[in-house]
Design an enzyme around this catalytic site. Structure first.
Site, PDB file in Angstrom:
ATOM      1  NE  ARG B  15      -1.286   2.585   2.743  1.00 21.37           N
ATOM      2  CZ  ARG B  15      -0.812   3.758   3.153  1.00 21.37           C
ATOM      3  NH1 ARG B  15      -0.834   4.808   2.343  1.00 21.37           N
ATOM      4  NH2 ARG B  15      -0.275   3.894   4.365  1.00 21.37           N
ATOM      5  CG  ASP B  16       3.107   4.615   2.809  1.00 19.09           C
ATOM      6  OD1 ASP B  16       2.694   5.464   1.997  1.00 19.09           O
ATOM      7  OD2 ASP B  16       3.838   4.904   3.760  1.00 19.09           O
ATOM      8  CG  HIS B 216       4.029   4.765   8.913  1.00 20.91           C
ATOM      9  ND1 HIS B 216       3.518   3.779   8.092  1.00 20.91           N
ATOM     10  CD2 HIS B 216       4.463   5.738   8.080  1.00 20.91           C
ATOM     11  CE1 HIS B 216       3.635   4.141   6.821  1.00 20.91           C
ATOM     12  NE2 HIS B 216       4.211   5.340   6.783  1.00 20.91           N
ATOM     13  CG  HIS B 218       8.102   7.734   5.207  1.00 20.14           C
ATOM     14  ND1 HIS B 218       7.862   7.556   3.860  1.00 20.14           N
ATOM     15  CD2 HIS B 218       6.966   7.374   5.834  1.00 20.14           C
ATOM     16  CE1 HIS B 218       6.623   7.125   3.682  1.00 20.14           C
ATOM     17  NE2 HIS B 218       6.046   7.003   4.872  1.00 20.14           N
ATOM     18  CB  CYS B 249       7.727  12.041  -1.088  1.00 16.55           C
ATOM     19  SG  CYS B 249       6.830  13.523  -1.557  1.00 16.55           S
ATOM     20  CG  ASN B 258       6.949   3.373   3.938  1.00 16.14           C
ATOM     21  OD1 ASN B 258       6.245   3.618   4.884  1.00 16.14           O
ATOM     22  ND2 ASN B 258       6.538   3.554   2.691  1.00 16.14           N
TER      23      ASN B 258
END
Lengths: 317, 317
Positions: B15-16, B216, B218, B249, B258
């Protein structure tokens, strides 16, 4: 966030950062790098190693670099030496001072925690490297010069794997007998974890509480900044870093090198820890290094920049 | 090193990790990624987001991905939703079960800590995003489904800069009233430091001690692994990561995404923390991802490999 002890940064880019770099930096380039780091606030640097030029061609101009350094009473220039011959070269730079030029202020000796690595790196056993580094400290002291010892491969060896922390503590005790200015723990191949780092720094600190501790990390496996924080929290008062994260291993070409000075500064600033070094100025220097290399460095900050002040859309989470 | 609490890993790569990736992953590729992560020991994954396909084309096949997932009682599949429409799509996947297919097990809602980011990301104020996420949790609960809330931009906003920790604590308190399965703190743009992370996780834990905390990170500014360790030490019981470190990004193309699952696993294993996930298997999966992307990932482990067993010469220190 004002209750954190300050930390001293040692910029190792001119030595550990460059020694395996394929792009040859001229003496002038090295002096630009060093001068800009000093202008950014760095007050202690590894500027050269006095080793055989055939083994480390990038360091062949060590004496010329030293003679060209800014003359600064408030800056400590460290020269890395692996044996008596190197120590004598480092000591000999003091002859520069008569001509109004700079000299090495401190010898950095190296003891290696595993026999195989000690043999490959400097043709010694681990015990011999302890004895030689202690001899270097005693020689420097007898000559009125400061000296420190770095315990290399303190967290792991590329040939022997894990290193027993008790062995490193024992090395530190033996080296402490020659009263070095400091002892450094180096994760030479970038295998450490914050827990192991915190535990070992604390153990060495307990074993030699009168000797300041320094720590040196490579970000090879992504843990470098975490390890630096763990070392600081466990009592290390000095941290090494290399502008741009220079210092990859020649036998693992894609691996990143030393932790980047600008990445370390970002983490420290955002944690309320003062170092006296300007993040922006070191970031500018990292970009200068990238221009000289003709490629991006492994530094995160040189790619992403500092704390954003407002630009761009991003998806959440 | 046996006294450390285990940690749960949530694999967010599907997902991310993928949502901003230019190389389009087919439904089959995503299912391969998910299945291999499960085979590696992952037991909780973000498998899709139920958002408008025009906004996030990489997630356009969310329903197909869910229908193709392995049917596993021991695995939790999370679907990210930003509003009621998305929540209903996530809930609707439960119709798959009549046909013997997999469904979403848990809704992940998002509340954003800054107004500007909340507006850009989901057309809401920060307070509205809190209310909407609480509504999603209540809807899920009413339908008998698990739900959690992620507090995005909890450490900083790309538009407004620093975020007041007191604001995040207040958001957590308000969201706790709807009794989510957990609250996650997300450093969406990778600005956190281990000190700020440790402090905020501890503050939220104190404010809502009955709710499990997840974090979470990055690695945009090199602090991701340090922050993960700080969060764990401060009481987070679940950590997000993305295989290969996918998830850059789109508006900062060179920034890493991430934290990489394999980098996180290395740090945890070397710190004596168990996760139940195989580092070697996730490293293999990272290399599969690199093949699919046709380029290296930002992961450190995928370049350097794990703890060396003996190869190559390296200069000391």
């Amino acid at each position: 966030m004002t209750d954190m002890a300050p930390v001293e940064i040692v910029e190792v880019g001119p030595r550990d950062g460059l020694q395996n770099e394929k792009v040859l930096f001229s003496t002038g380039d090295k002096l630009t790098m060093i001068t800009r780091a000093i202008d950014a606030g760095v007050r202690r640097l590894e500027v050269a190693s006095f080793v055989h030029p055939k083994r480390v061609p990038q360091m062949a101009d060590a004496e010329d670099v030293v003679a060209g350094l800014p003359v600064r009473d408030d800056v400590t220039y460290i020269g890395l030496v692996l044996n008596k011959r190197g120590a004598l070269r480092g000591l000999a730079t003091r002859e520069n001072t008569a001509a109004g030029k700079a000299a090495i202020d401190e010898l950095g000796a190296v003891a290696i925690a595993s026999d195989t690595f000690a043999d490959r790196n400097q043709g010694q056993t681990s015990d011999e490297s302890v004895a030689v580094s202690a001899d270097i400290v005693r020689l420097a002291r007898a000559e009125g010069m400061s000296a420190q010892v770095t315990l290399s491969a303190a967290f792991g060896c590329p040939f022997e794997g894990r290193v027993d922390p008790a062995r490193v503590v024992d090395m530190a005790k033996r080296i402490a007998e020659c009263d070095p200015r400091e002892i450094a723990l180096a994760d030479t191949i970038g295998v450490g974890s914050p827990r192991r780092v915190g535990d070992l720094v604390a153990a060495v600190r307990d074993a030699v509480p009168h000797i300041p501790l320094r720590a040196h990390f490579h970000n090879t496996r992504g843990t470098g900044i975490a390890n630096a924080w763990a070392a600081y929290r466990a009592g290390a008062v000095t941290l090494d870093a290399s502008v741009g994260g220079l210092g990859g291993c020649p036998f693992a070409p894609k691996a990143t090198g030393n932790i980047a000075t600008e990445d370390l500064l970002y983490m420290l600033e955002e944690s309320g820890v003062e170092s006296g070094v300007s993040l922006d100025a070191m970031l500018d220097l990292a970009h200068w290094v990238e221009d000289r290399l003709g490629r991006p460095t492994p530094s995160a900050l040189s790619q992403a920049g500092g704390f954003p002040t407002g630009a761009g859309d991003q998806s959440a989470a």
